[in-house]
Design an enzyme around this catalytic site. Sequence first.
Site, short mmCIF file in Angstrom:
data_model
loop_
_atom_site.label_atom_id
_atom_site.label_comp_id
_atom_site.label_asym_id
_atom_site.label_seq_id
_atom_site.Cartn_x
_atom_site.Cartn_y
_atom_site.Cartn_z
N GLY A 241 6.76 1.73 8.69
CA GLY A 241 5.42 2.18 9.00
C GLY A 241 4.79 1.31 10.06
N THR A 243 2.71 -1.66 12.03
CA THR A 243 2.70 -3.11 11.94
C THR A 243 1.48 -3.62 11.17
OG1 THR A 243 3.97 -3.35 13.98
CG2 THR A 243 2.64 -5.24 13.32
N VAL A 245 -0.12 -2.21 8.61
CA VAL A 245 0.12 -2.09 7.18
C VAL A 245 1.28 -2.99 6.76
CG1 VAL A 245 0.75 -0.52 5.30
CG2 VAL A 245 -0.82 0.24 7.10
N GLU A 263 10.73 -2.08 9.05
CA GLU A 263 10.83 -1.47 10.38
C GLU A 263 9.45 -0.97 10.73
OE1 GLU A 263 10.85 1.71 12.78
OE2 GLU A 263 12.65 2.38 11.72
N CYS A 297 8.50 5.82 16.15
CA CYS A 297 8.35 4.38 16.38
C CYS A 297 9.19 3.88 17.55
CB CYS A 297 8.71 3.60 15.11
SG CYS A 297 10.33 4.03 14.44
#
Length: 488
Positions: A241, A243, A245, A263, A297
């Site tokens: 998810g 960065t 969080v 990741e 991402c």
Amino acid sequence: MVEADLPWANSSDNSDTVSLFVNGLPVATQSVFSVVNPNTGTEIWKASSATVEDAAKSVSAAKAAFPSWSKTKPAVRRDIFLKAASIMEARKEELASYMKDETGAGPEFIEFNISAAVSQLKDLAGRISGIQGFFPTVDEDGRSGLVLREPYGVILGIAPWNAPYILGCRAFSYALAAGNTAVLKGSELSPKCFHALVEIFHEAGLPVGCLNLLFTKPRDAADVTTALISNPAIAKINFTGSTSVGTIIAATAGKYLKPVLMELGGKSTAIVLKDADIKKAALGCTLGSFLNSGQVCMGTERIMVHSSIADDFVKTLKSTIDAVFPPSMPAPTLISTSSLQRVQKLVSDAVRKGASTLHGTADFKSLGRDSSFRPTVLSKVNSNMDLHYTESFGPVVSLYTFDTEEEALALANDTEYGLAGAVFTENLAAGLRIAKKYETGAVHINSMSIHDEASLPHGGMKKSGFGRFNGSQGLDEFLRTKVITWED
């Protein structure tokens, strides 16, 4: 057991509410939330929202299932994974409809997502029997040593909405393959996709309690996630998810001394050298920037093109974008209006500070009220603009020019992220030279920055995370060593 006898039959898929899945059974909760189709802005169904108590029950179920599952023979696990892959292929059209409705993704990205998940399961099935310890040579005569590789116990996997099948699967599949049990916390934006994955594994013969599923309302997410991480039975966490969080997850895990695999976000650059095949580079940059509306991402956020070919490249890039995403067709859709507003804010800030629009529009008043956004290319972006450093996670890419490889690498590495990148060149030596100096988890030469396959380790550096999914490295993430020595 026939389909009609399965515990989820006539439940979530045939009702208006998607249930949780705990200890082998669908669980409906009093508290529910709406799931909205981003293409229409209308509710498609509701989903149950887990409480802290539900979280505790899911961990207890996984803990109870661990002793038995961890002792299953490799062939048993292998067969379950292969059957799950087969069921996923058989339910392909159904899975595609869920992903289209919940995420607004296009058919090509949906196809990639399902196919990649199937490939992952098949690849993992073949690796399970290779899990083994070893006998090292120790220093002292008369003493022997044995190194075992054992599962951790209960794994918490937290998966995002944007690629729910491949990212949802890997959040628990490597853990299960290694003999762990799991709790999957799926995004509230795509609950039916995650529920289908859990159904498939149970239909394939996964024992009760080995895989449990939760999702929550956003306002309850922090409490439920903290309860999961702090639970003594949770042995390791993996998270995919943002960065922002991920930072919170890592800090919470650190408080309880739990290892994490992460990741996170990215700010990938595609570097186009002067000898590049311009058509190939333009197509790679188009797909890398705008696939799934830029909500990947690994997506290309910056294009660095050699100044000597910049004019030709821009011309080819524009025509390629219009060919792949025709202006006559609906614009790519973002997951929510809040995502749209975030992207618009980044573009507006850049244009206000001097950026130019090479393709697309910065005139948001001319757009509709939905969450769609045309592929947009900006030039003259600099470090004073938020877009230069911030991950847009939308269909926006910034184009820069360079004269030397050192300039290109300086910009590519001028980011807190390091997940993926691309280099376009006809000179493999030059491509490899740049790739080695590029501070990122993966570099793809002559293809787009988005690339994910089961046999290749996947992960980032810097604020893009740590640890690796996929391949043997992904399996190793969910195994720990135990040393046993004895004297003869």
